[in-house]
Design an enzyme around this catalytic site. Sequence first.
Site, PDB file in Angstrom:
ATOM      1  N   CYS B 416       0.807  -1.224   0.000  1.00 36.01           N
ATOM      2  CA  CYS B 416       0.000   0.000   0.000  1.00 36.01           C
ATOM      3  C   CYS B 416       0.839   1.272   0.000  1.00 36.01           C
ATOM      4  CB  CYS B 416      -0.942  -0.021   1.199  1.00 36.01           C
ATOM      5  SG  CYS B 416      -0.111  -0.194   2.780  1.00 36.01           S
ATOM      6  N   HIS B 460      -2.671   0.511   6.812  1.00 32.96           N
ATOM      7  CA  HIS B 460      -2.890   0.754   5.396  1.00 32.96           C
ATOM      8  C   HIS B 460      -2.526   2.203   5.094  1.00 32.96           C
ATOM      9  CE1 HIS B 460      -4.426  -0.349   1.566  1.00 32.96           C
ATOM     10  NE2 HIS B 460      -5.466   0.490   1.587  1.00 32.96           N
ATOM     11  N   ASP B 476      -8.187   4.641  -3.177  1.00 30.95           N
ATOM     12  CA  ASP B 476      -7.294   3.610  -2.637  1.00 30.95           C
ATOM     13  C   ASP B 476      -6.656   2.863  -3.802  1.00 30.95           C
ATOM     14  OD1 ASP B 476      -5.943   1.676  -1.327  1.00 30.95           O
ATOM     15  OD2 ASP B 476      -7.620   0.988  -0.097  1.00 30.95           O
TER      16      ASP B 476
END
Lengths: 332, 661
Positions: B416, B460, B476
């Site tokens: 991420c 994250h 995202d």
Amino acid sequence: MTRREHTATGASTTRERLLRVAEKRLPALTRLRQAETLPIRLHRHRIYVRPTRYGLAFALMLFVMLMAALNYGNNPALLLTSLLGAALLTSVFRAVRNLDQVELHSAQVAPVHAGEAMSFALNFSTPERAHYGLCLSGTFGMTPFDLLPQQENRISAELATDRRGWLAPGRLQISTDYPFGLFRPWSYLNPSVRFLVYPQLEVHAPGFPLATRAEGQRAMRGADDEFANLRDYRHADAQRLIAWKASARHDRLLVRELERRQGIELLFDWAQLPELAYEARISRLAAWVNQAAVAGMRYELILPQQRLAPDSGEAHRHACLQALALMPGAQQ
Amino acid sequence: MSAVLAKLSVRQFSLLSIAVFAAILPHLSRLPWSLTLLLPALLCARWWQRRWRPTPVSALLKLPLALLIVALTLMQYGNVFGREPGSALACGMLVLKLVESETTRDARAAVLFAAFVLMSALLFAQSLFYTAFLMLVLILLLAVLRQLQVQPANSTAPWRPQLIHYLRDAGLSLLAGAPLALCAFLLIPRFTSPLWGAPNDGDSARTGLSDRMSPGDISNLLNDDSPAFRVGFTGEAPAPAKRYWRGPVLWNFDGRAWTRPEWADTAAQVTITNSGATIDYDVTQEPSLQRWMLALDVPIEVPADATRFADLTVSGRHRDSTNPRRYHLRSVLDYVLQPELSATERRRALQLPRGFNPRSVALAQQLRAAHPDDDVAVVREVLQRFRSDYSYTQAPPELGRESVDEFLFDTRAGFCEHYSSAFTFLMRAAGIPARVVTGYQGGYFSNVGRYLLVRQSDAHAWSEVWLPQRGWVRIDPTAEVSPSRIELGATATRGGDRESWYHPEWIASLRNQFDLANRWWNEAVVQFNALRQGGLLQPFGIEHADYAQLAWVLSGCISVILAGMTLWTLRRSRGAEDALDRSYALLCSKLARAGVKRAASEGPRDFCARAAASLPESATAIRALAQRYVNLRYAHALCDSAELHLFDRAVHALRVSKRKP
């Protein structure tokens, strides 16, 4: 060795029962110390396993790998480690199975004189499946071998001999490194066989006495008899039988062949040699027996407690040598 | 013992060399180029020397070689500890061990070491293909061990069948161990947090929260399954896809790291247009070294002693590293956040360091030029790019100075942090205000306790871009890559029109199949963790197995498997003699039932004679059987199985009537 039969009627104490269990489960401690009659077949009750030093090192390495894999949360590494570990751990079963059902059925030997190396052969039964990487060790050192089906499986080894008398190969350890050398199953083979070691031969023994009997006076032809049969020199021949002139002519050592004649008998008597020490006497007589046998003559051997009637041939020679070998003071 | 000091034969040494080469092969591409060249050359030279001039290598050569390998490692990495220098050194030492290997013992030590080198290769890559290759090398290593055991001196078996025999043997060993290995793999309790986080190791990090993010430095993510915080909801919990827990928002990028600025102000008014229901919840946060508090998406009410910054980062007054913190928050999930952006904020959201990542800047400008007025189109293009050509990994390659360039154009794999960093960079370079948000995503909702558990491994990072009228919108980019690998495979094959000859249908389907296998591997094996392990025993009524339960089940399984294998080992091959014994025992029991019991001391001849005398009706039959038994037992060295069978049938057929008193 026969297994003792236990009847249910006999009142057995706890101790006896324990001993019986120990006897059954750990024969290496009790039964295998004594010699057993052939054939000896290995089975699960008498096969022991221990990890080798390499096995322990590998276990340590696997632990390090496991910890690293767990710490980094690395599942493929953990999978690899478990696979390797499981393969190595389960190799213990193959190792034991490799030793299971191995059977020693007989032993053979060619008799030798003390001081010479005795080579003997152990015959294993033809197995149903192959047994790889077996290793037999004893006082003679180590002999690696495979047992293969449909094949004669004979293992030869050499024992050093130093005294006349009976020689047993002793308790042999049979073990295997198969398949990966991490575990070593082992067992004992203690066959109740013993081999006879003949007395040491006297080096440079003088020729045997001729004509010790009345009718044997004319046993030899004249020493310079040109017409005597000649043959090649053999190790046990007396030096005085060498035909020097003939040898010089033929460029090799030749000895006069003594003619075998009925009625001519040699006599080797213990009492004839009072000047020699006990063992030296035995050595001298053994040397004479060999010389006489080589010469193909009839001879008689008289020992303090024994008398071997005049005869010739291999059987007689062995009987005489055995009697000499087993004179009091022999190795039992 | 002399067996372990036996000299290696040419065959043994050759196979060992091959195995060592196979063990260092996976490392070669990562090693410094000097070692990549040196090690295989050294290996070949040693093999050649041992083959044609079998003399031990002198210490005068070995010592400088060892020093050279250490020096090369030091030159490349600066130290010899840690994952990369450590494995480079291990490869070097393994080859050196081969150089000095002369005896069986040396070879065994080399195999031991090679197993370790093999495992360390998995610290760098974990794909299905890679692991499968390493398993094959494992077979090779076992074959070497198999070949090293004591051999009879006269064995002159030909080379190739022998080798095949050893390889087959090794492969079967692995297969035999497979059930045990599978049990161990599933049930060995996983650590929820690493024992050692390798603090000296600059290149690995734990999952978790921090107010600094530098994706290029992290090449190995240690999964930390310990809890981060728990949330109790007043109403219903939000859907899993909406569980974005906002931690510190990062604005500043210096080329390598994203950080939180000093200027973050609390005074500025935040405009939030709420268009949905509010959510009330209590957070219990595990002790940490951070001040930050975790809020669901957009918090609209914070406790009195907490501060909410303009970027909606919530901070406590002070840090508490010993006690859990508990606080109440209220959030909204459907919102328009800050539809108007001040000039200062716009400037801050577009800040980029000069002179970094030129290729990425060029790409962004190219996208901008393609869609001069359409920010959404630019966002979509970038996401599309991620979706089609990038992969998710927790062990990404390290990145150099141009971290974004290298990630976007070269390595194309990361987690991420890489994706949010690169995405935010591209947005800013294209003139779209953007920022990085760190926090947690997801969580495990416990139906029993009615609370949501969020773990450190749920940490994250994502991005927010500011779009006119819509305000800050969450994007995202990792979600484009990670959860939908199947679609990735499909798009990858669809994109193949450029070279038509290269993409017949069956290759496309093969690639899809392969991708499926890889996906399965990732989900079933690579991402198997303490959490999923705890759920293994659910079919047996245990909701979440703890260490003790796992250990019990593990030892139970291992015992069962080992017991089964023990039975296999001890199974008696029922030979001819056993069959004869059985038949004779049957005969004895038949006679015993008729009233003649065999005494322990009685041999077959005597016993049968006695039986025949007391049972005159079957005397002939008994005498005949006794004779046959004696013949079978004692007359022949080996029993004839046909005769045995006949004897057995005769014993079965024998009928004796009870002795008359």
